[in-house]
Design an enzyme around this catalytic site. Structure first.
Site, PDB file in Angstrom:
ATOM      1  N   ASP A  92       0.834  -1.203   0.000  1.00 42.55           N
ATOM      2  CA  ASP A  92       0.000   0.000   0.000  1.00 42.55           C
ATOM      3  C   ASP A  92       0.868   1.252   0.000  1.00 42.55           C
ATOM      4  O   ASP A  92       1.845   1.322   0.752  1.00 42.55           O
ATOM      5  CB  ASP A  92      -0.882   0.043   1.256  1.00 42.55           C
ATOM      6  CG  ASP A  92      -2.281  -0.481   1.007  1.00 42.55           C
ATOM      7  OD1 ASP A  92      -2.725  -0.470  -0.153  1.00 42.55           O
ATOM      8  OD2 ASP A  92      -2.928  -0.907   1.979  1.00 42.55           O
ATOM      9  N   LYS A 121      -0.301  -0.421  -4.366  1.00 44.15           N
ATOM     10  CA  LYS A 121      -1.738  -0.159  -4.422  1.00 44.15           C
ATOM     11  C   LYS A 121      -2.007   1.262  -3.949  1.00 44.15           C
ATOM     12  O   LYS A 121      -1.420   1.707  -2.963  1.00 44.15           O
ATOM     13  CB  LYS A 121      -2.519  -1.153  -3.547  1.00 44.15           C
ATOM     14  CG  LYS A 121      -4.037  -0.887  -3.527  1.00 44.15           C
ATOM     15  CD  LYS A 121      -4.804  -2.016  -2.869  1.00 44.15           C
ATOM     16  CE  LYS A 121      -4.764  -1.991  -1.372  1.00 44.15           C
ATOM     17  NZ  LYS A 121      -5.380  -0.764  -0.773  1.00 44.15           N
ATOM     18  N   GLU A 123      -5.281   4.478  -3.680  1.00 40.98           N
ATOM     19  CA  GLU A 123      -6.722   4.687  -3.609  1.00 40.98           C
ATOM     20  C   GLU A 123      -7.188   5.830  -4.510  1.00 40.98           C
ATOM     21  O   GLU A 123      -6.481   6.822  -4.675  1.00 40.98           O
ATOM     22  CB  GLU A 123      -7.130   4.985  -2.153  1.00 40.98           C
ATOM     23  CG  GLU A 123      -6.830   3.841  -1.195  1.00 40.98           C
ATOM     24  CD  GLU A 123      -7.228   4.151   0.244  1.00 40.98           C
ATOM     25  OE1 GLU A 123      -7.845   5.218   0.480  1.00 40.98           O
ATOM     26  OE2 GLU A 123      -6.936   3.338   1.127  1.00 40.98           O
ATOM     27  N   GLU A 191     -13.936  -2.170  -2.182  1.00 42.32           N
ATOM     28  CA  GLU A 191     -14.163  -2.342  -0.746  1.00 42.32           C
ATOM     29  C   GLU A 191     -15.541  -1.820  -0.334  1.00 42.32           C
ATOM     30  O   GLU A 191     -15.922  -0.710  -0.679  1.00 42.32           O
ATOM     31  CB  GLU A 191     -13.080  -1.627   0.069  1.00 42.32           C
ATOM     32  CG  GLU A 191     -13.266  -1.806   1.572  1.00 42.32           C
ATOM     33  CD  GLU A 191     -12.068  -1.420   2.409  1.00 42.32           C
ATOM     34  OE1 GLU A 191     -12.194  -1.473   3.640  1.00 42.32           O
ATOM     35  OE2 GLU A 191     -11.012  -1.065   1.853  1.00 42.32           O
TER      36      GLU A 191
END
Length: 294
Positions: A92, A121, A123, A191
């Site tokens: 992340d 990763k 967002e 998510e």
């Protein structure tokens, strides 16, 4: 040669994700934050290990993921990389590590790859984020997207809320996912999205979707290690299934140890080192001399 070393490093690649989606095979992903857990998950055959910024809550004891730093992520990524040999390692990008400038974002992504990650990763899917994804991929760094509930935007979203709860919102997330796909992302986490919404999004993408609280029809699933192991007990997300109760195992082990130490049961003869007979005699002499000096 170098190439054969590289190919031996990881059995699971971005192509594995594409092939599994194509063949309608589920992709398995778990988080890990330390070497031994990563090794056990790797041995068990998990496709990918996410070094999640969830480390902030389940390991470091923060109230949210927003307190996790790049230094934290590099340390935990390196630990996981030393344990997992075949699973894909995805790290992340922590809060504010890819938001200030594209150059800084690519540099930080590179730092995580240097630490041992195969991919990173991040967002969201704003125009700026899409530029970051594109530049990372152009630099040779595979990128996984993350849509729906995005923990780093917790305060903006107003708490832990299911996303995509209408047809219109679902269309919005699908469009975001398509833009990530176009920018070069190889997969996307969905998510806390309703099952029907996640199913539609998954069906209309070329890249694989990985669900967490997104129902049965994503191309794969991811859960937090400490949730499936029953080790993090502050709260249990609705979407997490417990496969073990490590909280009880750890507490019982500690209580057993405390009891054995206080009663003198630990250590026993099998857990002790002894001096040789000659050294014991020499020690007795020292003891006698010390006693006489008193």
């Amino acid at each position: 040669d170098i190439m054969s070393v590289e190919t031996k490093l990881k059995d699971v690649t971005v192509n594995t994700f594409f092939k599994k989606k194509e063949n309608n095979e589920k992709i398995t992903m778990l988080t890990a934050y330390d070497c031994s857990t990563a090794k056990y998950f790797d041995n068990a055959g998990v496709d990918a290990i996410l070094v999640g910024d969830s480390v902030g809550m389940v390991v470091l004891g923060y109230e949210s993921t927003q307190h996790v730093t790049m230094t934290d992520m590099k340390v935990f990524t390196a630990a996981v990389a030393r344990g997992a040999k075949r699973s894909m390692i995805i790290a992340d990008m922590p809060f504010m590590s890819y938001h200030t400038s594209v150059e800084e974002a690519v540099k930080n992504a590179g730092e995580l790859v240097r630490a041992g990650a195969y991919a990173v990763k991040l967002e969201g899917a704003t125009d700026y984020i899409l530029t970051v994804v594109k530049r990372c991929v152009e630099s040779g760094i595979p990128v996984m997207g993350h849509l729906g509930f995005t923990p780093q935007y917790l305060n903006v979203l107003g708490g832990y809320k299911v996303q995509g709860k209408s047809a219109e919102n679902t269309r919005f997330i699908l469009n975001q996912a398509r833009k990530l796909q176009e920018a070069g992302a190889f997969s996307v986490v969905l998510e806390m999205v309703p099952e029907e919404s996640a199913a539609l999004i998954s069906k209309n993408l070329k890249i694989a979707t990985i669900g967490i609280g997104a129902g049965r029809y994503t191309n794969g699933q991811v859960l937090v290690a400490d949730d499936i192991l029953g080790k993090f007990s502050d709260f249990k997300p609705k979407f997490a299934r417990r496969y073990a109760d490590l909280k009880s195992v750890i507490e019982n082990a500690a209580m057993g140890y405390i009891s054995d130490v206080t009663t003198g049961e630990f250590p026993d003869e099998s857990e002790i080192f002894h001096l040789s007979k000659e050294e014991q005699d020499a020690l007795k002499e020292i003891e006698d001399n010390e006693y006489n000096r008193c």
